[in-house]
Motif scaffolding. Structure first.
Motif, PDB file in Angstrom:
ATOM      1  N   CYS A  28       0.835  -1.220   0.000  1.00 32.19           N
ATOM      2  CA  CYS A  28       0.000   0.000   0.000  1.00 32.19           C
ATOM      3  C   CYS A  28       0.862   1.261   0.000  1.00 32.19           C
ATOM      4  O   CYS A  28       0.587   2.208  -0.741  1.00 32.19           O
ATOM      5  CB  CYS A  28      -0.928   0.011   1.206  1.00 32.19           C
ATOM      6  N   LEU A  29       1.898   1.275   0.831  1.00 34.48           N
ATOM      7  CA  LEU A  29       2.794   2.429   0.870  1.00 34.48           C
ATOM      8  C   LEU A  29       3.497   2.626  -0.467  1.00 34.48           C
ATOM      9  O   LEU A  29       3.649   3.749  -0.954  1.00 34.48           O
ATOM     10  CB  LEU A  29       3.822   2.262   1.986  1.00 34.48           C
ATOM     11  N   GLU A  64       2.425   1.621  -3.462  1.00 37.01           N
ATOM     12  CA  GLU A  64       1.451   2.085  -4.457  1.00 37.01           C
ATOM     13  C   GLU A  64       1.185   3.571  -4.291  1.00 37.01           C
ATOM     14  O   GLU A  64       1.062   4.303  -5.281  1.00 37.01           O
ATOM     15  CB  GLU A  64       0.151   1.293  -4.331  1.00 37.01           C
ATOM     16  N   GLU A  65       1.106   4.028  -3.046  1.00 38.37           N
ATOM     17  CA  GLU A  65       0.890   5.451  -2.801  1.00 38.37           C
ATOM     18  C   GLU A  65       2.079   6.261  -3.318  1.00 38.37           C
ATOM     19  O   GLU A  65       1.912   7.316  -3.930  1.00 38.37           O
ATOM     20  CB  GLU A  65       0.685   5.709  -1.311  1.00 38.37           C
ATOM     21  N   HIS A  66       3.270   5.765  -3.076  1.00 40.96           N
ATOM     22  CA  HIS A  66       4.485   6.439  -3.562  1.00 40.96           C
ATOM     23  C   HIS A  66       4.472   6.517  -5.086  1.00 40.96           C
ATOM     24  O   HIS A  66       4.783   7.559  -5.667  1.00 40.96           O
ATOM     25  CB  HIS A  66       5.725   5.695  -3.065  1.00 40.96           C
ATOM     26  N   SER A 110       1.853   6.409  -7.119  1.00 45.86           N
ATOM     27  CA  SER A 110       0.781   7.262  -7.629  1.00 45.86           C
ATOM     28  C   SER A 110       1.030   8.743  -7.375  1.00 45.86           C
ATOM     29  O   SER A 110       0.540   9.586  -8.119  1.00 45.86           O
ATOM     30  CB  SER A 110      -0.564   6.848  -7.045  1.00 45.86           C
ATOM     31  N   ARG A 111       1.802   9.056  -6.364  1.00 45.69           N
ATOM     32  CA  ARG A 111       2.052  10.470  -6.074  1.00 45.69           C
ATOM     33  C   ARG A 111       3.390  10.942  -6.616  1.00 45.69           C
ATOM     34  O   ARG A 111       3.453  11.760  -7.525  1.00 45.69           O
ATOM     35  CB  ARG A 111       2.001  10.711  -4.565  1.00 45.69           C
ATOM     36  N   CYS A 112       4.432  10.444  -6.042  1.00 43.72           N
ATOM     37  CA  CYS A 112       5.772  10.973  -6.337  1.00 43.72           C
ATOM     38  C   CYS A 112       6.236  10.703  -7.757  1.00 43.72           C
ATOM     39  O   CYS A 112       6.696  11.613  -8.453  1.00 43.72           O
ATOM     40  CB  CYS A 112       6.788  10.391  -5.358  1.00 43.72           C
ATOM     41  N   GLU A 122       3.967  12.341 -10.464  1.00 39.67           N
ATOM     42  CA  GLU A 122       4.172  13.781 -10.431  1.00 39.67           C
ATOM     43  C   GLU A 122       5.504  14.158 -11.083  1.00 39.67           C
ATOM     44  O   GLU A 122       5.573  15.090 -11.897  1.00 39.67           O
ATOM     45  CB  GLU A 122       4.145  14.277  -8.983  1.00 39.67           C
TER      46      GLU A 122
END
Length: 83
Positions: A45-46, A48-50, A52-54, A57
């Motif tokens: 989960c961490l 995937e969040e990384h 999708s964001r970092c 971007e």
């Protein structure tokens, strides 16, 4: 993260109780397995969040950080796979 900490404390105390003398060892092993599975799920989960964001971007901005972010992600994948 508070929910994860709460679950961890519950799991830790349950694991400690299951490792007392006279208790079946299989319970402790099952709990260790469950905790390992939970930690891997959190890691995914961490990650995937990384992603999708970092990374998205950085790629959208076309910056030089994109390759650095991809290298970081590759390292994270390698560590996750090895564990």
């Amino acid at each position: 993260m508070a929910l994860l900490s709460s679950r961890r404390l519950t799991s830790d105390s349950a694991l400690a109780q299951s490792s007392r003398p006279g208790r079946p060892r299989s319970r402790g092993l099952n709990r260790v397995s469950a905790m390992t599975t939970t930690l891997r799920s959190v890691a995914v989960c961490l990650f995937e969040e990384h992603l999708s964001r970092c990374i998205v971007e950085a790629a959208a901005q076309g910056s030089r950080e994109t390759s650095q972010k991809i290298e970081e992600a590759s390292g994270s994948i390698a560590r996750l796979v090895r564990s």
